[in-house]
Scaffold this active site. Structure first.
Site, PDB file in Angstrom:
ATOM      1  N   HIS A  85       3.054  -3.186   8.052  1.00 22.12           N
ATOM      2  CA  HIS A  85       3.555  -2.660   6.776  1.00 22.12           C
ATOM      3  C   HIS A  85       5.067  -2.453   6.808  1.00 22.12           C
ATOM      4  O   HIS A  85       5.735  -2.479   5.784  1.00 22.12           O
ATOM      5  CB  HIS A  85       2.901  -1.317   6.452  1.00 22.12           C
ATOM      6  N   HIS A 110      11.511   4.345   9.632  1.00 24.12           N
ATOM      7  CA  HIS A 110      11.075   2.996   9.253  1.00 24.12           C
ATOM      8  C   HIS A 110      11.828   2.567   8.002  1.00 24.12           C
ATOM      9  O   HIS A 110      12.544   3.367   7.397  1.00 24.12           O
ATOM     10  CB  HIS A 110       9.557   2.976   9.015  1.00 24.12           C
ATOM     11  N   HIS A 112      12.077   0.076   4.205  1.00 18.01           N
ATOM     12  CA  HIS A 112      11.437  -0.597   3.071  1.00 18.01           C
ATOM     13  C   HIS A 112      12.452  -1.601   2.527  1.00 18.01           C
ATOM     14  O   HIS A 112      13.633  -1.295   2.449  1.00 18.01           O
ATOM     15  CB  HIS A 112      11.065   0.410   1.984  1.00 18.01           C
ATOM     16  N   GLU A 123      12.728   2.246  -2.424  1.00 17.79           N
ATOM     17  CA  GLU A 123      11.615   2.901  -3.103  1.00 17.79           C
ATOM     18  C   GLU A 123      12.132   3.870  -4.150  1.00 17.79           C
ATOM     19  O   GLU A 123      11.725   3.835  -5.296  1.00 17.79           O
ATOM     20  CB  GLU A 123      10.746   3.627  -2.070  1.00 17.79           C
ATOM     21  N   HIS A 136      13.674   5.605   5.888  1.00 15.44           N
ATOM     22  CA  HIS A 136      12.997   6.902   5.874  1.00 15.44           C
ATOM     23  C   HIS A 136      12.964   7.475   7.286  1.00 15.44           C
ATOM     24  O   HIS A 136      12.461   6.817   8.195  1.00 15.44           O
ATOM     25  CB  HIS A 136      11.569   6.764   5.345  1.00 15.44           C
ATOM     26  N   THR A 218       4.785   7.608   0.818  1.00 10.46           N
ATOM     27  CA  THR A 218       4.809   6.512  -0.163  1.00 10.46           C
ATOM     28  C   THR A 218       3.823   5.406   0.202  1.00 10.46           C
ATOM     29  O   THR A 218       3.806   4.360  -0.437  1.00 10.46           O
ATOM     30  CB  THR A 218       6.225   5.911  -0.292  1.00 10.46           C
TER      31      THR A 218
END
Ligand code: NAG
Ligand code: ZN
Length: 340
Positions: A85, A110, A112, A123, A136, A218
């Site tokens: 992910h 991590h 996104h 996000e 994040h 999230t």
């Protein structure tokens, strides 16, 4: 009998692989379908959100956040993992934050991102604008809980720092500590070690200005346990770095067909009745259309008051003068009457 047992085992394996834990961002297991398997994803205090700067509430009591130990994460190498992910870096609990209601210690960070040629992938949004990517950094309340898992379902058990990432002129040496290792963990499930580096370099240059709200993870299971801090200032990476992030990882395992790990961001969720606090007065917040009209009216009203006040003072002075003349007359007439 043995064949039957094998069949049963195979069935169990397929079910385990696909049952419950399987989710994606698009398609049949995409974000619109998360609430069916993870009810909290459909709840009313979810993350991320679109921060509308004209609706935030300035709170002068919000202190500057001070990260401690970020520059020296210890002698041990950090583990960098592709979980299908995202790419996740484990962090030691010696990294902690000052300026929150309790002592929050770091657990992991991590990213996104979007996909190649797409300028957005964050996000959180500010005034409906996303940036290229988002970092994040996940912390848990170490005063109240023993580990991340224990804290993850409790109100304000977690504190996550959200750092919006945009493309700038220069390569970021701090982000390179993560990005230069992606080749070694291209497939889901792969892990590598990276030597400890100054994690503070991943943060924006100025930490005093931020947004604060109560929200959620999230990703499934979307627990509503996160005290969010989204910084106003952005971090910058180069276009080459962004493209490396967008083009290197697969969301699939090494065996079988491979699928690029891209567009791993969730759409903004309804704010509902939540408050978004700001540690600063955002640009444009005061001069929003509504407040502009209010400001105009206030100025007009103020001028009117001054004008009226001036008029009455002038009248009073005139009256006083007249009154003085009158009272002279009055006293004399009164004297006259008393003499009568
Ligand atoms: C978050 O929730 C807690 C507990 O309900 C509350 O005390 C706090 O004021 C909230 N924070 C914000 C920024 O709304
Ligand atoms: Zn995240």
């Amino acid at each position: 009998m043995l064949l039957f047992l094998n069949l049963l085992l195979e069935l169990a394996r397929i079910l385990a692989a696909d049952g419950g834990s399987h989710w994606t961002y698009e398609g049949a297991h995409g974000q619109d379908h998360w609430p069916a398997t993870y009810p909290e994803c459909g709840s009313n205090a979810q993350s991320p959100i679109d921060i509308q700067t004209e609706r935030v509430t300035f709170d002068s009591e919000l202190p500057v956040l001070k990260p401690h130990g970020y520059d020296q994460p210890g002698p041990e190498p950090l583990s960098l993992h592709n979980n299908g992910h995202t790419v996740q870096l484990s962090l030691p609990p010696t990294l902690n934050l000052e300026g929150l209601p309790r002592n929050y210690v770091a657990s992991q960070l991590h990213l996104h991102w979007g996909r190649k040629g797409q300028p957005w992938g964050s996000e959180h949004q500010v005034n409906s604008e996303a940036t290229a990517a988002e970092l994040h950094i996940v912390h848990y309340d170490a005063d109240s809980f023993n580990n991340l898992n224990e804290a993850a379902q409790k109100p304000q058990g977690l504190a996550v720092l959200g750092i919006l990432i945009e493309v700038g002129e220069n390569q970021s040496p701090a982000y390179e500590h993560i990005l230069s290792h992606l080749e070694k963990i291209r497939y889901k499930g792969q892990t590598t070690l990276v030597s400890a580096f100054d994690v503070g370099g991943l943060l924006p240059p100025e930490l005093g200005e931020y947004y604060r709200y109560n929200g959620s993870l999230t990703t499934p299971p979307c627990y509503q346990s996160v005290l969010w801090t989204v910084f106003h200032r952005k971090a910058q990476i180069s276009m080459e770095q962004l493209e490396k992030l967008q083009e290197t990882l697969f969301s699939t395992e090494e065996s079988g067909p491979s699928k690029l790990l891209v567009q791993n961001y969730r759409a903004p969720q309804p704010l509902n009745h939540r408050l978004v606090l700001a540690s600063f007065i955002p640009e444009g917040a005061f001069y929003s259309t509504g407040e502009m009209v209010g400001l105009g009216l206030a100025i007009l009203f103020g001028c009117l008051c001054l004008l009226l006040a001036g008029y009455f003072i002038a009248r009073k002075i005139r009256r006083k003068r007249l009154g003085e003349q009158k009272s002279v007359v009055f006293t004399s007439s009164r004297c006259a009457t008393s003499e009568e």
